[in-house]
Design a protein around this motif. Structure first.
Motif, PDB file in Angstrom:
ATOM      1  N   LEU A 207       0.797  -1.224   0.000  1.00 27.47           N
ATOM      2  CA  LEU A 207       0.000   0.000   0.000  1.00 27.47           C
ATOM      3  C   LEU A 207       0.830   1.274   0.000  1.00 27.47           C
ATOM      4  O   LEU A 207       0.275   2.367  -0.111  1.00 27.47           O
ATOM      5  CB  LEU A 207      -0.948   0.011   1.204  1.00 27.47           C
ATOM      6  CG  LEU A 207      -1.983  -1.118   1.245  1.00 27.47           C
ATOM      7  CD1 LEU A 207      -2.763  -1.082   2.546  1.00 27.47           C
ATOM      8  CD2 LEU A 207      -2.920  -1.027   0.045  1.00 27.47           C
ATOM      9  N   TYR A 208       2.123   1.143   0.136  1.00 28.03           N
ATOM     10  CA  TYR A 208       2.969   2.324   0.261  1.00 28.03           C
ATOM     11  C   TYR A 208       2.980   3.132  -1.037  1.00 28.03           C
ATOM     12  O   TYR A 208       3.188   2.609  -2.120  1.00 28.03           O
ATOM     13  CB  TYR A 208       4.401   1.938   0.640  1.00 28.03           C
ATOM     14  CG  TYR A 208       5.246   3.126   0.987  1.00 28.03           C
ATOM     15  CD1 TYR A 208       5.085   3.764   2.200  1.00 28.03           C
ATOM     16  CD2 TYR A 208       6.187   3.624   0.093  1.00 28.03           C
ATOM     17  CE1 TYR A 208       5.849   4.866   2.529  1.00 28.03           C
ATOM     18  CE2 TYR A 208       6.963   4.719   0.414  1.00 28.03           C
ATOM     19  CZ  TYR A 208       6.775   5.340   1.633  1.00 28.03           C
ATOM     20  OH  TYR A 208       7.528   6.433   1.950  1.00 28.03           O
ATOM     21  N   ASP A 209       2.743   4.408  -0.883  1.00 28.79           N
ATOM     22  CA  ASP A 209       2.742   5.345  -2.006  1.00 28.79           C
ATOM     23  C   ASP A 209       3.777   6.423  -1.702  1.00 28.79           C
ATOM     24  O   ASP A 209       3.603   7.206  -0.765  1.00 28.79           O
ATOM     25  CB  ASP A 209       1.349   5.958  -2.167  1.00 28.79           C
ATOM     26  CG  ASP A 209       1.248   6.958  -3.304  1.00 28.79           C
ATOM     27  OD1 ASP A 209       2.273   7.209  -3.982  1.00 28.79           O
ATOM     28  OD2 ASP A 209       0.149   7.484  -3.513  1.00 28.79           O
ATOM     29  N   GLU A 210       4.828   6.475  -2.495  1.00 27.60           N
ATOM     30  CA  GLU A 210       5.906   7.440  -2.253  1.00 27.60           C
ATOM     31  C   GLU A 210       5.417   8.882  -2.352  1.00 27.60           C
ATOM     32  O   GLU A 210       5.990   9.771  -1.724  1.00 27.60           O
ATOM     33  CB  GLU A 210       7.053   7.218  -3.233  1.00 27.60           C
ATOM     34  CG  GLU A 210       7.844   5.968  -2.935  1.00 27.60           C
ATOM     35  CD  GLU A 210       9.049   5.810  -3.832  1.00 27.60           C
ATOM     36  OE1 GLU A 210       9.486   6.801  -4.465  1.00 27.60           O
ATOM     37  OE2 GLU A 210       9.580   4.684  -3.887  1.00 27.60           O
ATOM     38  N   ASP A 211       4.355   9.108  -3.124  1.00 25.83           N
ATOM     39  CA  ASP A 211       3.820  10.459  -3.257  1.00 25.83           C
ATOM     40  C   ASP A 211       2.972  10.869  -2.058  1.00 25.83           C
ATOM     41  O   ASP A 211       2.758  12.060  -1.830  1.00 25.83           O
ATOM     42  CB  ASP A 211       2.978  10.570  -4.537  1.00 25.83           C
ATOM     43  CG  ASP A 211       3.821  10.408  -5.788  1.00 25.83           C
ATOM     44  OD1 ASP A 211       5.006  10.806  -5.759  1.00 25.83           O
ATOM     45  OD2 ASP A 211       3.296   9.865  -6.778  1.00 25.83           O
ATOM     46  N   ASP A 212       2.483   9.886  -1.316  1.00 24.60           N
ATOM     47  CA  ASP A 212       1.657  10.178  -0.144  1.00 24.60           C
ATOM     48  C   ASP A 212       1.940   9.151   0.957  1.00 24.60           C
ATOM     49  O   ASP A 212       1.090   8.340   1.312  1.00 24.60           O
ATOM     50  CB  ASP A 212       0.175  10.161  -0.516  1.00 24.60           C
ATOM     51  CG  ASP A 212      -0.708  10.722   0.579  1.00 24.60           C
ATOM     52  OD1 ASP A 212      -0.179  11.207   1.612  1.00 24.60           O
ATOM     53  OD2 ASP A 212      -1.940  10.673   0.414  1.00 24.60           O
ATOM     54  N   PRO A 213       3.164   9.175   1.497  1.00 25.29           N
ATOM     55  CA  PRO A 213       3.552   8.151   2.473  1.00 25.29           C
ATOM     56  C   PRO A 213       2.751   8.214   3.775  1.00 25.29           C
ATOM     57  O   PRO A 213       2.503   7.201   4.395  1.00 25.29           O
ATOM     58  CB  PRO A 213       5.032   8.424   2.713  1.00 25.29           C
ATOM     59  CG  PRO A 213       5.242   9.845   2.299  1.00 25.29           C
ATOM     60  CD  PRO A 213       4.255  10.116   1.218  1.00 25.29           C
TER      61      PRO A 213
END
Length: 156
Positions: A142-148
């Motif tokens: 689920l990790y999103d680099e744009d919205d950590p």
């Protein structure tokens, strides 16, 4: 019980979640024995959570969680670091309430309390790291680099 503990120990201060902590002793042991055990646990196990300011107890505990994570898994540490600005605040309720605010089944909460009472007062910090590591795969998915930050709250 809460008021009596705080009156008896003028150096301890109420924090949001202390009622969850104390209620486990009350519901498990009753009013009299529950009071004595909650009082002792407050003085010997969670006193750092009950200082006048979180700056002296909780913030250093959160820093230690991050140091432990860094030693255990640098990738997870980096995800938590970027999503929490260096402070894993999503672990606060785990540490402050010994998971009693987060676990749905009371018998499981009681087991956590048994474990915490039989260990060093910092055991909950190690449990927090173990909980994070237990959810490593889900975090990676689920990790999103744009919205950590949102990623962390979706997992934890």
């Amino acid at each position: 019980m809460i008021h009596a503990i705080l009156v008896k120990n003028s150096n301890l201060y109420y924090y949001q979640g202390f009622h969850d902590f104390v209620s486990v002793f009350f519901l498990t042991l009753g009013e009299n024995l529950g009071f004595y055990c909650a009082d002792a646990a407050s003085r010997f196990f969670i006193k750092d959570c009950m200082l006048e300011s979180f700056e002296h107890g909780i913030i250093p505990a959160l820093n230690l969680i991050m140091k432990l994570l860094k030693e255990v898994d640098l990738d997870v540490y980096n995800m938590i670091e970027s999503g929490s600005f260096g402070q894993p605040t999503f672990t606060l309720s785990w540490v402050l309430t010994w998971y009693s605010h987060d676990i749905l089944f009371f018998n499981q909460v009681q087991r956590v309390f048994d474990a915490c009472l039989s260990q060093h007062p910092m055991f909950t910090l190690y449990m927090a790291v173990a909980t994070i590591m237990h959810n490593r795969e889900r975090l990676e998915e689920l990790y999103d680099e744009d919205d950590p930050q949102t990623s962390l709250y979706m997992v934890f």
